[in-house]
Design a protein around this motif. Sequence first.
Motif, PDB file in Angstrom:
ATOM      1  N   ILE A  74      51.956  42.036  49.189  1.00 51.14           N
ATOM      2  CA  ILE A  74      50.462  42.219  49.462  1.00 51.14           C
ATOM      3  C   ILE A  74      49.759  42.411  47.838  1.00 51.14           C
ATOM      4  CG2 ILE A  74      50.276  45.069  49.088  1.00 51.14           C
ATOM      5  CD1 ILE A  74      47.260  44.604  50.943  1.00 51.14           C
ATOM      6  N   TYR A  75      48.507  41.474  47.722  1.00 56.35           N
ATOM      7  CA  TYR A  75      48.168  41.804  46.900  1.00 56.35           C
ATOM      8  C   TYR A  75      46.601  43.046  47.061  1.00 56.35           C
ATOM      9  CZ  TYR A  75      44.057  40.775  43.316  1.00 56.35           C
ATOM     10  OH  TYR A  75      43.532  40.846  42.277  1.00 56.35           O
ATOM     11  N   PRO A  76      47.440  44.653  46.527  1.00 53.48           N
ATOM     12  CA  PRO A  76      46.380  45.169  46.658  1.00 53.48           C
ATOM     13  C   PRO A  76      44.773  45.251  45.624  1.00 53.48           C
ATOM     14  CG  PRO A  76      47.962  45.906  44.874  1.00 53.48           C
ATOM     15  CD  PRO A  76      48.228  44.551  45.399  1.00 53.48           C
ATOM     16  N   SER A  77      43.979  45.846  46.224  1.00 49.02           N
ATOM     17  CA  SER A  77      42.549  46.002  45.801  1.00 49.02           C
ATOM     18  C   SER A  77      41.736  47.247  46.758  1.00 49.02           C
ATOM     19  CB  SER A  77      42.534  44.868  45.793  1.00 49.02           C
ATOM     20  OG  SER A  77      41.000  44.968  45.472  1.00 49.02           O
ATOM     21  N   ASN A  78      41.188  47.650  46.365  1.00 50.21           N
ATOM     22  CA  ASN A  78      40.677  48.648  46.646  1.00 50.21           C
ATOM     23  C   ASN A  78      39.247  48.129  46.142  1.00 50.21           C
ATOM     24  OD1 ASN A  78      40.429  50.064  44.269  1.00 50.21           O
ATOM     25  ND2 ASN A  78      41.024  52.440  45.064  1.00 50.21           N
ATOM     26  N   SER A  79      38.778  46.879  45.134  1.00 50.08           N
ATOM     27  CA  SER A  79      37.665  47.025  44.308  1.00 50.08           C
ATOM     28  C   SER A  79      37.030  46.852  45.833  1.00 50.08           C
ATOM     29  CB  SER A  79      37.908  45.565  43.676  1.00 50.08           C
ATOM     30  OG  SER A  79      36.957  45.288  43.589  1.00 50.08           O
ATOM     31  N   LYS A  80      35.611  47.049  45.361  1.00 46.64           N
ATOM     32  CA  LYS A  80      34.227  46.387  46.266  1.00 46.64           C
ATOM     33  C   LYS A  80      34.105  45.297  46.079  1.00 46.64           C
ATOM     34  CE  LYS A  80      32.130  50.922  44.799  1.00 46.64           C
ATOM     35  NZ  LYS A  80      31.042  52.359  44.250  1.00 46.64           N
ATOM     36  N   ASN A  81      34.251  44.171  45.372  1.00 43.96           N
ATOM     37  CA  ASN A  81      34.524  42.795  45.111  1.00 43.96           C
ATOM     38  C   ASN A  81      34.949  42.093  46.231  1.00 43.96           C
ATOM     39  OD1 ASN A  81      35.279  40.136  44.599  1.00 43.96           O
ATOM     40  ND2 ASN A  81      34.082  40.624  42.942  1.00 43.96           N
ATOM     41  N   THR A  82      34.539  41.436  47.301  1.00 45.25           N
ATOM     42  CA  THR A  82      34.423  41.532  48.012  1.00 45.25           C
ATOM     43  C   THR A  82      35.227  40.115  48.533  1.00 45.25           C
ATOM     44  OG1 THR A  82      31.489  41.813  48.906  1.00 45.25           O
ATOM     45  CG2 THR A  82      32.890  39.362  50.363  1.00 45.25           C
ATOM     46  N   ILE A  83      35.630  39.214  47.366  1.00 47.05           N
ATOM     47  CA  ILE A  83      36.503  38.025  47.038  1.00 47.05           C
ATOM     48  C   ILE A  83      38.201  38.740  46.610  1.00 47.05           C
ATOM     49  CG2 ILE A  83      37.528  36.569  45.820  1.00 47.05           C
ATOM     50  CD1 ILE A  83      34.226  35.826  47.457  1.00 47.05           C
ATOM     51  N   LYS A  84      37.781  40.210  46.529  1.00 48.96           N
ATOM     52  CA  LYS A  84      39.338  40.605  45.912  1.00 48.96           C
ATOM     53  C   LYS A  84      38.990  41.127  47.150  1.00 48.96           C
ATOM     54  CE  LYS A  84      38.917  42.015  40.768  1.00 48.96           C
ATOM     55  NZ  LYS A  84      38.090  42.429  39.662  1.00 48.96           N
ATOM     56  N   ARG A  85      38.670  42.144  48.099  1.00 50.03           N
ATOM     57  CA  ARG A  85      39.231  42.731  49.356  1.00 50.03           C
ATOM     58  C   ARG A  85      39.666  42.052  50.113  1.00 50.03           C
ATOM     59  NH1 ARG A  85      37.372  47.981  49.982  1.00 50.03           N
ATOM     60  NH2 ARG A  85      38.523  48.160  51.189  1.00 50.03           N
ATOM     61  N   LEU A  86      39.048  40.355  50.327  1.00 45.34           N
ATOM     62  CA  LEU A  86      39.788  39.604  51.626  1.00 45.34           C
ATOM     63  C   LEU A  86      40.909  38.639  51.077  1.00 45.34           C
ATOM     64  CD1 LEU A  86      38.579  37.269  53.311  1.00 45.34           C
ATOM     65  CD2 LEU A  86      37.294  35.664  52.084  1.00 45.34           C
TER      66      LEU A  86
END
Length: 394
Positions: A74-86
């Motif tokens: 998985i490419y992990p992220s808890n960023s608020k950036n929608t693109i990164k979360r997607l």
Amino acid sequence: MGDILIITNYYPPEKGAAANRIEQLALKLHQNKYKVTVLCPLGNYPKGELFPQYKGKFSVTENLQNILVKRLWIYPSNSKNTIKRLISVLSFSLGLFFYLLFQKTPQKVVVQSPPLLLSFISVFVLSLKRKKIILNVSDLWPTAAIELNVLKVNSFSHRISLFLERFIYKKAHLILGQSKEIITHIHTVFPEKKCFLYRNFPEYQNVKIDLETQKNEPIKIFYAGLFGVAQGVLELCEKIDLKDLNIELHLFGDGAEKTAIEAFISSDTDQKKFFHGMLERNALHEILKTFDIAIVPLKTRIYGSVPSKIFEYGALGFPILYFGGGEGENIVNENSLGWVCKVENYTDLNEKLIELSKLSKSEIHKMKKTIFKKSQEVFNLEKQMNYLLDKGVF
């Protein structure tokens, strides 16, 4: 009893209610003679970065307490950036799709929802392969997303989410719902769908601790868990008034609001709010022995949501100060587990805190003993699992 696969987005060593719930399900199925395999991402939650033991790995297979755990990249992220979360969701979704399509899987599969996209992909492929799909619904999406202002009503994302939701309900052979509200909602869409209530009860031998009461200390209220959008812990810190009260607030956990919470507490003039970070469960329980009351907040009333902390804290014997509305409010009241405040009403919460500050430690200790006994009777994972097995759910 045969083989069974569980597909989930969270599994220990990740933290939180979702990981704990699926682990308990896996262990109970194993105890009942199932050969259990769990399919999940590489561990990364809640920090949004791979745990050290998974860094540089594309996939990992582990044996944890006799449960075969297969972790995919998985490419992990808890960023608020929608693109990164997607991108993060899609990265695991892609690997999951090809795994389920080409790898041999058991005839019985438990699929956790949400996340909605992952459950859709799982149900889609498994239905093509004619597997028995047991859908485990712990929160209603996109309903919860609307209530949390993550989605807008009738937006493109909302309409897509509604399609995914209805698809997984339709294709599932049967559905486990964490709350009565979830089951009611599903029956409004598919009235004939076979549904069963499956609460997030803890395993008692794993959580029992000997609580102590410190008579000469302030009343210690604590929150232990995730600092996410739904919990609203930052707003709680900002709006509760402990001035002139014999009460302290202690916070344990991690999540998106962690940095903001730390900053607020360090600048707070009350000096009655304390941040302790994330602790391992055994260390946390050791510290909590001398604490008095657990607070369970939600930022807003979320239809279908029942915080698992009600059951966990009840199992430990802690009185609960519930601040979330909905079905959880009924559970606290009906089982005399503590006190209920009107959701999003901080005036009501602060008035309740004034009442609590007048309690003696002996009164709190008596409540602890009563709540522990009640929880053993009512929130019993063994009885719940035996009932589901008798009904042929698994």
